[in-house]
Design a protein around this motif. Structure first.
Motif, mmCIF file in Angstrom:
data_model
loop_
_atom_site.group_PDB
_atom_site.id
_atom_site.type_symbol
_atom_site.label_atom_id
_atom_site.label_comp_id
_atom_site.label_asym_id
_atom_site.label_seq_id
_atom_site.Cartn_x
_atom_site.Cartn_y
_atom_site.Cartn_z
ATOM 1 N N GLU A 270 0.841 -1.191 0.000
ATOM 2 C CA GLU A 270 0.000 0.000 0.000
ATOM 3 C C GLU A 270 0.876 1.241 0.000
ATOM 4 N N ARG A 271 0.367 2.293 -0.598
ATOM 5 C CA ARG A 271 1.126 3.539 -0.652
ATOM 6 C C ARG A 271 0.184 4.725 -0.555
ATOM 7 N N TYR A 272 0.741 5.896 -0.331
ATOM 8 C CA TYR A 272 -0.049 7.110 -0.135
ATOM 9 C C TYR A 272 0.562 8.258 -0.924
ATOM 10 N N GLY A 273 -0.305 9.084 -1.477
ATOM 11 C CA GLY A 273 0.172 10.264 -2.178
ATOM 12 C C GLY A 273 -0.992 11.130 -2.623
ATOM 13 N N THR A 280 4.428 9.613 -1.610
ATOM 14 C CA THR A 280 5.435 9.954 -0.603
ATOM 15 C C THR A 280 5.647 8.856 0.437
ATOM 16 N N LEU A 281 4.683 7.969 0.613
ATOM 17 C CA LEU A 281 4.769 6.899 1.606
ATOM 18 C C LEU A 281 4.440 5.572 0.948
ATOM 19 N N SER A 282 5.128 4.522 1.357
ATOM 20 C CA SER A 282 4.816 3.202 0.814
ATOM 21 C C SER A 282 5.392 2.115 1.698
ATOM 22 N N THR A 283 4.699 0.968 1.742
ATOM 23 C CA THR A 283 5.334 -0.209 2.292
ATOM 24 C C THR A 283 6.324 -0.719 1.250
ATOM 25 N N ARG A 284 7.253 -1.553 1.675
ATOM 26 C CA ARG A 284 8.377 -1.934 0.827
ATOM 27 C C ARG A 284 8.256 -3.373 0.334
ATOM 28 N N ALA A 285 8.890 -3.626 -0.786
ATOM 29 C CA ALA A 285 8.922 -4.982 -1.319
ATOM 30 C C ALA A 285 9.586 -5.936 -0.342
ATOM 31 N N ASP A 286 10.585 -5.449 0.389
ATOM 32 C CA ASP A 286 11.328 -6.309 1.315
ATOM 33 C C ASP A 286 11.017 -5.978 2.773
ATOM 34 N N MET A 364 6.074 3.898 10.768
ATOM 35 C CA MET A 364 4.979 3.470 9.897
ATOM 36 C C MET A 364 3.842 4.484 9.999
ATOM 37 N N HIS A 365 3.197 4.767 8.866
ATOM 38 C CA HIS A 365 2.136 5.759 8.791
ATOM 39 C C HIS A 365 0.781 5.106 8.527
ATOM 40 N N ARG A 366 -0.226 5.611 9.190
ATOM 41 C CA ARG A 366 -1.613 5.209 8.905
ATOM 42 C C ARG A 366 -2.403 6.472 8.601
ATOM 43 N N ILE A 367 -3.097 6.493 7.483
ATOM 44 C CA ILE A 367 -3.897 7.649 7.094
ATOM 45 C C ILE A 367 -5.303 7.493 7.653
ATOM 46 N N VAL A 368 -5.710 8.445 8.451
ATOM 47 C CA VAL A 368 -7.062 8.430 9.005
ATOM 48 C C VAL A 368 -8.062 8.880 7.951
#
Length: 466
Positions: A270-273, A280-286, A364-368
């Motif tokens: 998942e990613r955010y922008g 600007t934010l994303s979980t990573r492949a690894d 780690m970021h969580r978008i409300v």
């Protein structure tokens, strides 16, 4: 070079791929892309700005690529946009012509068709990195759309950061069926592929069958797409051979995350922008892929949480604050809107995203959600709509849900859930009260046939708040 895989000298030396792009029944090699797009560049050279009706066709691919070769900024226009909105986009952007496909009503502009079989091998100097590549218009949920100039430097920085985060290589085959007038489908999908050098497949409509048949290693989708994929177990299991499944443009419901993981063996990234900041934010492949969280800052990105009084909120995984950021991909200001630009940045140059978020101690970021519609102030408490939505989606009688805050003379705002499904409203209220703090329960549940969505599958909550 922005479109690195289309370097004419490299392609001429034999670094060609016969099926670099597959779209709308057309198959384009790198040589086709260079030759036909350069022909487009010759026809528009010197233009100040052109409009591209961003249909998923070979003509659109060549129109966009030709503009980038020539250094002519383009405006991707949604094919289904209303007449008034289209007129605003054309007037506000100063577009001088339609390039490629065209609407029935040209709006008084000339039309420059794209000739799919024309070829030119003229060499163009690479435009300055700071120059504008395109002007993309925001969705305009609070008024007429605002133009966001996006530089070549920002696009290059964006793709390079995702190459690192997603371990994206020329060996990938990227598949999606998303619109070519948003960041996800156009910049990440098409331009990302032309920079990285991987094969790109556009499925037309993003159906589970189309995704399953594409044979990709890297898939992009919005939550609506992934919801349909998990509802088709055969299509979902066909994606097990993929390397990465990416979800964005709206929050991915935790139940869909879980089902997709179970059926494919691939926890989605998942990613955010946004249009203004790109991704600007994303979980990573690894790295860890945590349901409901959009990951870590990409290379070069700084973030912070700000309280209403301007103080900095802690990164404790619980405290909700306004998300501000700095990044090499952030825009410099809205087109023709100095007032909106001033509101978007603080005195120190931090971009105010307008989103409420939580940051954990591990970054780690969580978008409300959007502060305007997803941060509900009820009875003195601050409640994130997404948290309530996640719990409701865990009820077997709920298919889709959107939670909003509606005006209330006693509470300030009362939490209201709009639910698609077959469940008793009182049971759903009790269900949330048992799972979360009692003040987070909906005070009202309304059963509806469907939720209003835009072209990217996002629920348009403003429509529910009328």
């Amino acid at each position: 070079m922005l479109l690195a895989s289309l370097n004419p000298a490299t392609v001429a030396a034999g670094a060609d791929i016969g099926d670099a792009v597959r779209i709308d029944g057309a198959v384009l090699s790198r040589s086709d892309l260079v030759g036909a797009a350069t022909s487009v560049a010759e026809r528009i050279g010197g233009a100040r700005q052109v409009a591209v009706l961003a249909t998923p066709t070979a003509a659109t691919v060549l129109a966009v690529t030709g503009c980038l070769i020539a250094g002519v900024p383009f405006v991707p226009v949604p094919a289904d946009v209303g007449v008034a909105e289209r007129a605003h986009i054309l007037t506000d952007s100063g577009a001088q012509a339609w390039l490629g496909e065209s609407p029935a009503d040209l709006g008084g502009l000339p039309h420059v068709p794209v000739r799919l079989h024309a070829r030119s091998w003229h060499r163009y100097a690479e435009p300055a990195p700071s120059s504008t590549a395109m002007v993309m218009y925001t969705s305009g949920t609070t008024g007429l759309p605002k133009g966001v100039p996006i530089s070549r430097r920002a696009i290059a920085a964006q793709i390079d950061a995702l190459v690192q985060a997603w371990q994206w290589t020329p060996d990938d085959t990227l598949v999606h069926g998303l619109p070519l007038f948003h960041v996800h489908g156009l910049i990440l999908g098409l331009l990302g592929s032309l920079r990285v050098g991987n094969r790109f497949v556009h499925t037309g409509k993003p159906t589970p069958a189309g995704y399953a048949a594409a044979g990709g290693s890297l898939y992009f989708g919005v939550p609506t797409v992934w919801s349909r994929v998990v509802a088709d177990a055969g299509a979902a299991t066909a994606l097990a051979s993929a390397r990465l499944l990416v979800s964005g443009s709206a929050p991915l419901p935790v139940p869909v995350f879980t089902q997709l993981t179970e059926l494919t063996g691939r926890p989605p990234v998942e990613r955010y922008g946004s249009t203004e900041s790109l991704i600007t934010l994303s979980t990573r492949a690894d790295g860890e892929r945590r349901p409901g969280w959009v990951g870590l800052p990409l290379n070069g990105v700084q973030t912070r949480l700000v309280h209403e009084d301007g103080s900095i909120a802690p990164h404790d995984g619980e405290t909700i604050g306004s998300l501000h950021l700095k990044a090499p991909t952030v825009f410099e200001g809205y087109l023709n809107r100095p007032d909106a630009t001033a509101e978007a940045f603080d005195a120190d140059g931090w971009y105010r995203t307008g989103d409420a978020a939580v940051i954990g101690g591990d970054d780690m970021h969580r978008i409300v959600g959007r502060e305007s519609v997803d941060l509900i102030k009820s009875g003195g408490f601050r409640v994130g709509a997404g948290e309530v939505e996640t719990v409701l989606l865990g009820h077997p009688g709920v298919e889709e849900v959107a939670v909003v805050g509606l005006p209330d003379t006693d509470l300030g705002q009362r939490i209201v859930a709009f639910v698609v499904g077959d469940a008793n409203p009182e049971d759903l209220i009790t269900f949330v009260a048992e799972q979360l703090s009692v003040h987070k329960r909906p005070r009202e549940v309304r059963l509806v046939e469907s939720l209003p969505r835009n072209a990217m599958g996002k629920v348009v909550k403003k429509e529910l708040m009328k």
